[in-house]
Design a protein around this motif. Structure first.
Motif, mmCIF file in Angstrom:
data_model
loop_
_atom_site.group_PDB
_atom_site.id
_atom_site.type_symbol
_atom_site.label_atom_id
_atom_site.label_comp_id
_atom_site.label_asym_id
_atom_site.label_seq_id
_atom_site.Cartn_x
_atom_site.Cartn_y
_atom_site.Cartn_z
ATOM 1 N N LYS A 46 0.846 -1.190 0.000
ATOM 2 C CA LYS A 46 0.000 0.000 0.000
ATOM 3 C C LYS A 46 0.881 1.239 0.000
ATOM 4 C CE LYS A 46 -0.552 -0.354 5.038
ATOM 5 N NZ LYS A 46 -1.547 -0.448 6.136
ATOM 6 N N VAL A 47 0.248 2.387 -0.205
ATOM 7 C CA VAL A 47 0.946 3.677 -0.155
ATOM 8 C C VAL A 47 0.530 4.401 1.113
ATOM 9 C CG1 VAL A 47 1.108 5.972 -1.206
ATOM 10 C CG2 VAL A 47 1.252 3.940 -2.638
ATOM 11 N N ILE A 48 1.502 4.686 1.982
ATOM 12 C CA ILE A 48 1.182 5.355 3.239
ATOM 13 C C ILE A 48 1.788 6.752 3.332
ATOM 14 C CG2 ILE A 48 0.888 3.175 4.463
ATOM 15 C CD1 ILE A 48 3.674 3.621 5.722
ATOM 16 N N ALA A 49 2.521 7.166 2.307
ATOM 17 C CA ALA A 49 3.094 8.510 2.287
ATOM 18 C C ALA A 49 3.286 8.966 0.848
ATOM 19 C CB ALA A 49 4.429 8.557 3.039
ATOM 20 N N VAL A 50 3.278 10.265 0.674
ATOM 21 C CA VAL A 50 3.483 10.884 -0.637
ATOM 22 C C VAL A 50 4.623 11.879 -0.521
ATOM 23 C CG1 VAL A 50 2.487 12.559 -2.244
ATOM 24 C CG2 VAL A 50 1.128 10.598 -1.501
ATOM 25 N N PHE A 51 5.542 11.849 -1.473
ATOM 26 C CA PHE A 51 6.621 12.835 -1.526
ATOM 27 C C PHE A 51 6.364 13.798 -2.671
ATOM 28 C CE2 PHE A 51 8.923 9.504 0.824
ATOM 29 C CZ PHE A 51 9.476 10.272 1.836
ATOM 30 N N VAL A 52 6.502 15.094 -2.380
ATOM 31 C CA VAL A 52 6.298 16.137 -3.377
ATOM 32 C C VAL A 52 7.647 16.608 -3.890
ATOM 33 C CG1 VAL A 52 5.340 18.428 -3.816
ATOM 34 C CG2 VAL A 52 4.129 16.835 -2.306
ATOM 35 N N HIS A 53 7.761 16.718 -5.219
ATOM 36 C CA HIS A 53 8.993 17.106 -5.899
ATOM 37 C C HIS A 53 8.711 18.292 -6.835
ATOM 38 C CE1 HIS A 53 10.828 13.017 -5.105
ATOM 39 N NE2 HIS A 53 9.531 12.730 -5.019
ATOM 40 N N HIS A 54 9.766 18.920 -7.305
ATOM 41 C CA HIS A 54 9.651 19.741 -8.512
ATOM 42 C C HIS A 54 10.665 19.206 -9.517
ATOM 43 C CE1 HIS A 54 12.815 23.100 -7.359
ATOM 44 N NE2 HIS A 54 13.290 21.893 -7.179
ATOM 45 N N THR A 55 10.413 19.475 -10.785
ATOM 46 C CA THR A 55 11.248 18.862 -11.830
ATOM 47 C C THR A 55 12.461 19.700 -12.192
ATOM 48 O OG1 THR A 55 9.811 19.837 -13.521
ATOM 49 C CG2 THR A 55 9.308 17.576 -12.809
ATOM 50 N N ASP A 56 12.582 20.890 -11.590
ATOM 51 C CA ASP A 56 13.732 21.753 -11.841
ATOM 52 C C ASP A 56 13.857 22.088 -13.326
ATOM 53 O OD1 ASP A 56 15.786 23.280 -10.856
ATOM 54 O OD2 ASP A 56 17.298 21.717 -11.037
#
Length: 254
Positions: A80-90
């Protein structure tokens, strides 16, 4: 006198019915209040509606897409997915949103080419207009193991904002709303409150935590929370508390 006595059984029935109805109302009200309290406490899986997600086929199977992107290997999955990481693509911010599929192909080509990855690392990408794109292959509703956060790719999903959001750069409202909607839905599949935390085990000592270490991180986290990087940029990171709150609201949490 006889008439009054004759009416007593009927009157008793009416009184009993009234009491019964009131008892049912109290019971129903109690169950509703109890359910609401359980949602507030996180005891009930509060799910959000699935946002519209543009399928991978809209960008991966056309134009200059690499063979690795067109035909990725079989995906790997977690439970399952219990966390989300937010990125930017630069990458540049001044793009037309119609160019987003081409930009995603370019990013995928860099990751599968120069970095020799098996597929694009991000599970999802969001453009400045708030359009959500499927990234890594495997199915948007499934817990696909990504390649977005060194040491913490298991049981997580990576959402990349197309652009560069360093300090002072405006972050489009449509983009943050889309990230919140996506995180609310994805985390809601496992009953996770976006404002809470997740216990994740590092798989690589080049992350912020030695391999094997169990770390407590935000359920909706910045890339830099787990890896030595300024990603997703100071401007976008500063908005994460608002995004968490919006995501929780979309899950029906108070």
């Amino acid at each position: 006198m006889f008439l009054l006595l004759a009416c007593l059984p009927a009157l008793a029935v009416v009184v009993a019915l009234v009491l019964c109805v009131r008892g049912i109302e109290r019971a129903v009200d109690g169950r509703v209040a109890g359910a609401a309290a359980m949602v507030r406490q996180g005891s009930v899986s509060a799910r959000a509606a699935k946002p519209h997600i543009v399928p991978r086929s809209a960008w991966a199977g056309v134009g200059e897409a690499s063979a690795a992107v067109r035909n990725p290997p079989p995906p790997r999955y977690d439970d399952k997915v219990i966390a989300v990481f937010v990125h930017h693509t630069d990458s540049p911010n001044d793009y037309d949103c119609a160019e987003a599929p081409r930009i995603i192909r370019y990013l995928a080509a860099g990751q599968t080419g120069a970095r020799d990855w098996d597929d694009i690392g991000y599970n999802f990408l969001v453009d400045r207009c708030g359009t959500i794109y499927e990234g890594r292959a495997g199915g948007v509703g499934r817990p696909v193991t990504g390649a977005h956060t060194f040491g913490f790719n298991h049981r997580t999903a990576g959402i990349a904002a197309l652009g560069t959001f360093t300090a002072g750069v405006p972050v489009p409202r449509a983009m943050t709303h889309a990230i919140a909607a996506l995180a609310a839905w994805k985390l809601g599949l496992a009953g996770v409150d976006p404002r809470g935390t997740a216990r994740l085990t590092s798989s690589n000592s080049l992350s912020r935590y030695p391999a094997g270490t169990t770390a407590t991180l935000p359920a909706l986290a910045a890339h830099g929370d787990a890896y030595m990087t300024t990603c997703p940029g100071a401007a976008l990171k500063a908005l994460l508390p608002q995004i968490r709150q919006k995501a929780a609201h979309l899950q029906g949490r108070t």
